[in-house]
Motif scaffolding. Sequence first.
Motif, PDB file in Angstrom:
ATOM      1  N   GLU A 155       0.811  -1.218   0.000  1.00  0.00           N
ATOM      2  CA  GLU A 155       0.000   0.000   0.000  1.00  0.00           C
ATOM      3  C   GLU A 155       0.846   1.270   0.000  1.00  0.00           C
ATOM      4  O   GLU A 155       0.333   2.378  -0.199  1.00  0.00           O
ATOM      5  CB  GLU A 155      -0.934   0.015   1.216  1.00  0.00           C
ATOM      6  CG  GLU A 155      -0.254   0.232   2.558  1.00  0.00           C
ATOM      7  CD  GLU A 155       0.365  -1.031   3.130  1.00  0.00           C
ATOM      8  OE1 GLU A 155       0.920  -0.962   4.251  1.00  0.00           O
ATOM      9  OE2 GLU A 155       0.298  -2.083   2.458  1.00  0.00           O
ATOM     10  N   THR A 156       2.170   1.152   0.240  1.00  0.00           N
ATOM     11  CA  THR A 156       3.032   2.322   0.247  1.00  0.00           C
ATOM     12  C   THR A 156       3.057   2.975  -1.132  1.00  0.00           C
ATOM     13  O   THR A 156       3.173   2.299  -2.153  1.00  0.00           O
ATOM     14  CB  THR A 156       4.465   1.935   0.660  1.00  0.00           C
ATOM     15  OG1 THR A 156       4.425   1.271   1.921  1.00  0.00           O
ATOM     16  CG2 THR A 156       5.347   3.163   0.777  1.00  0.00           C
ATOM     17  N   MET A 180       4.657  -3.619 -10.730  1.00  0.00           N
ATOM     18  CA  MET A 180       3.604  -2.607 -10.855  1.00  0.00           C
ATOM     19  C   MET A 180       2.223  -3.243 -10.928  1.00  0.00           C
ATOM     20  O   MET A 180       1.240  -2.676 -10.451  1.00  0.00           O
ATOM     21  CB  MET A 180       3.846  -1.738 -12.098  1.00  0.00           C
ATOM     22  CG  MET A 180       4.740  -0.555 -11.854  1.00  0.00           C
ATOM     23  SD  MET A 180       4.478   0.767 -13.088  1.00  0.00           S
ATOM     24  CE  MET A 180       4.906  -0.088 -14.598  1.00  0.00           C
ATOM     25  N   GLN A 181       2.136  -4.417 -11.542  1.00  0.00           N
ATOM     26  CA  GLN A 181       0.847  -5.101 -11.639  1.00  0.00           C
ATOM     27  C   GLN A 181       0.366  -5.574 -10.271  1.00  0.00           C
ATOM     28  O   GLN A 181      -0.838  -5.646 -10.017  1.00  0.00           O
ATOM     29  CB  GLN A 181       0.959  -6.292 -12.589  1.00  0.00           C
ATOM     30  CG  GLN A 181       1.202  -5.906 -14.034  1.00  0.00           C
ATOM     31  CD  GLN A 181       1.271  -7.119 -14.944  1.00  0.00           C
ATOM     32  OE1 GLN A 181       1.640  -8.211 -14.520  1.00  0.00           O
ATOM     33  NE2 GLN A 181       0.890  -6.942 -16.202  1.00  0.00           N
ATOM     34  N   MET A 182       1.313  -5.888  -9.377  1.00  0.00           N
ATOM     35  CA  MET A 182       0.969  -6.388  -8.051  1.00  0.00           C
ATOM     36  C   MET A 182       0.803  -5.271  -7.033  1.00  0.00           C
ATOM     37  O   MET A 182       0.174  -5.465  -5.999  1.00  0.00           O
ATOM     38  CB  MET A 182       2.058  -7.353  -7.571  1.00  0.00           C
ATOM     39  CG  MET A 182       2.292  -8.556  -8.486  1.00  0.00           C
ATOM     40  SD  MET A 182       0.835  -9.614  -8.575  1.00  0.00           S
ATOM     41  CE  MET A 182       0.795 -10.233  -6.892  1.00  0.00           C
ATOM     42  N   MET A 183       1.366  -4.104  -7.322  1.00  0.00           N
ATOM     43  CA  MET A 183       1.345  -2.984  -6.376  1.00  0.00           C
ATOM     44  C   MET A 183       0.656  -1.795  -7.024  1.00  0.00           C
ATOM     45  O   MET A 183       1.285  -1.045  -7.777  1.00  0.00           O
ATOM     46  CB  MET A 183       2.766  -2.621  -5.946  1.00  0.00           C
ATOM     47  CG  MET A 183       3.524  -3.715  -5.231  1.00  0.00           C
ATOM     48  SD  MET A 183       5.264  -3.280  -4.931  1.00  0.00           S
ATOM     49  CE  MET A 183       5.102  -1.863  -3.817  1.00  0.00           C
ATOM     50  N   PRO A 184      -0.592  -1.574  -6.752  1.00  0.00           N
ATOM     51  CA  PRO A 184      -1.319  -0.469  -7.390  1.00  0.00           C
ATOM     52  C   PRO A 184      -0.750   0.902  -7.063  1.00  0.00           C
ATOM     53  O   PRO A 184      -0.969   1.848  -7.823  1.00  0.00           O
ATOM     54  CB  PRO A 184      -2.744  -0.629  -6.858  1.00  0.00           C
ATOM     55  CG  PRO A 184      -2.613  -1.458  -5.622  1.00  0.00           C
ATOM     56  CD  PRO A 184      -1.460  -2.363  -5.850  1.00  0.00           C
ATOM     57  N   ASN A 185      -0.007   1.015  -5.950  1.00  0.00           N
ATOM     58  CA  ASN A 185       0.551   2.306  -5.566  1.00  0.00           C
ATOM     59  C   ASN A 185       2.021   2.456  -5.950  1.00  0.00           C
ATOM     60  O   ASN A 185       2.699   3.371  -5.495  1.00  0.00           O
ATOM     61  CB  ASN A 185       0.400   2.530  -4.061  1.00  0.00           C
ATOM     62  CG  ASN A 185      -1.049   2.723  -3.671  1.00  0.00           C
ATOM     63  OD1 ASN A 185      -1.831   3.280  -4.434  1.00  0.00           O
ATOM     64  ND2 ASN A 185      -1.421   2.256  -2.496  1.00  0.00           N
ATOM     65  N   LEU A 186       2.510   1.553  -6.793  1.00  0.00           N
ATOM     66  CA  LEU A 186       3.859   1.687  -7.342  1.00  0.00           C
ATOM     67  C   LEU A 186       3.761   2.161  -8.785  1.00  0.00           C
ATOM     68  O   LEU A 186       3.082   1.536  -9.599  1.00  0.00           O
ATOM     69  CB  LEU A 186       4.600   0.351  -7.292  1.00  0.00           C
ATOM     70  CG  LEU A 186       5.937   0.304  -8.056  1.00  0.00           C
ATOM     71  CD1 LEU A 186       6.973   1.223  -7.418  1.00  0.00           C
ATOM     72  CD2 LEU A 186       6.470  -1.132  -8.126  1.00  0.00           C
ATOM     73  N   ARG A 187       4.429   3.267  -9.082  1.00  0.00           N
ATOM     74  CA  ARG A 187       4.477   3.769 -10.462  1.00  0.00           C
ATOM     75  C   ARG A 187       5.929   3.850 -10.888  1.00  0.00           C
ATOM     76  O   ARG A 187       6.731   4.554 -10.261  1.00  0.00           O
ATOM     77  CB  ARG A 187       3.815   5.150 -10.555  1.00  0.00           C
ATOM     78  CG  ARG A 187       3.743   5.705 -11.976  1.00  0.00           C
ATOM     79  CD  ARG A 187       2.716   6.815 -12.082  1.00  0.00           C
ATOM     80  NE  ARG A 187       3.023   7.964 -11.249  1.00  0.00           N
ATOM     81  CZ  ARG A 187       3.578   9.101 -11.697  1.00  0.00           C
ATOM     82  NH1 ARG A 187       3.870   9.216 -12.986  1.00  0.00           N
ATOM     83  NH2 ARG A 187       3.810  10.100 -10.873  1.00  0.00           N
ATOM     84  N   VAL A 188       6.284   3.097 -11.913  1.00  0.00           N
ATOM     85  CA  VAL A 188       7.649   3.066 -12.426  1.00  0.00           C
ATOM     86  C   VAL A 188       7.726   3.873 -13.712  1.00  0.00           C
ATOM     87  O   VAL A 188       6.936   3.650 -14.643  1.00  0.00           O
ATOM     88  CB  VAL A 188       8.126   1.623 -12.677  1.00  0.00           C
ATOM     89  CG1 VAL A 188       9.543   1.618 -13.254  1.00  0.00           C
ATOM     90  CG2 VAL A 188       8.074   0.803 -11.389  1.00  0.00           C
TER      91      VAL A 188
END
Length: 362
Positions: A155-156, A180-188
């Motif tokens: 969630e970070t 990114m697919q597993m972490m909605p709040n990660l933007r690369v």
Amino acid sequence: MSVAAQSIALRDGLPVWNAELDDELVCVAVRDETPDVRSFTFAPRTPARFHYLPGQFLTFDVPVDGGSVNRCYTIASTPTRPDRISITVKRQAGGVVSPWLHEHVRPGVSLRAVGPMGDFSFVAAPAEAYLFLSGGSGITPLMSMARAHHDLAPETDIVFVHFARTPADIVFRNELASMMQMMPNLRVITVCEADAPGERWGGPRGRVSAAMLALLVPDLALRMVFDCGPAVFMAAVRTALGALDFDMSRYHEESFDFGTITEAPAPAEPTAPTATGFAVSFSKSGRSIAVGADQFVLTAARSAGMRLPSSCTKGMCGTCKSRLISGQVDMQHQGGIRQREIDQGMILICCSRPLSDLVIER
């Protein structure tokens, strides 16, 4: 090593790896990341688990040129997967250690290592939102942090901006896309300078600048920033953040370049000791300098123009490790040397002040 770490390891029936007791790591896997970047995965020869902070590094003793050379490499793996540890190394043209690693390290090859060490980690700077900035192979500590967040706290809010020369030079490209697919709040976001043979880059282009950061990360002011890359890259990041009036108390950067050894230019004539301080002689080079009682040996040697290996200048990395043939020093290191090496007469000259005249094997 924390009590919690010891408890977890004992619960699982394995001790925590301790370089003071067993410093030999065995390569168990090698993977190409790009044409000139390769990841090496290690395990202890005696079964144990690794405990470290995401972003820390190991110092390896690498057997090159008939001797041993110390080099620091950031841990790219995550402590949430404690059975293995990995480093990711870019082969440096004209380098000594990185070409040796690429050419000789295969599964079954063992290297001595000390660590983990270093204070570049988000653990000491908790935040709800981060900006990770990396240039080239400086991605490794930030990848360790991203992997840890993936395993522990999806969630970070993380924006991860990586700068590469071409699409072919993007390290961890597929893994970051999967994360990114597993972490909605990660933007690369990857920024390239140019196209690669066979691939035209369709994303952002250029180098780090205030305008680019403002465009890519409009809520920059709300984020804790971690920055790692070549010295020129980190300097450009600092300049860009300054132009954006960013609160630099929320800025963290890796404090030294793991992939290089800094050297001072040699003077035209040897420097003789003066009447002040202690006389410090270097047996191999035949040089002799004066070092004040309040000076570190490395600092004085550099002022005299001597070429001596060093990276961190903080007593952490071990690259300035030298044998003390005679004399006494006050050494205040931060983990870059093993106790048994100290017992055998080794010192780190970057954090050693003379207590008498010295003879050092350099």
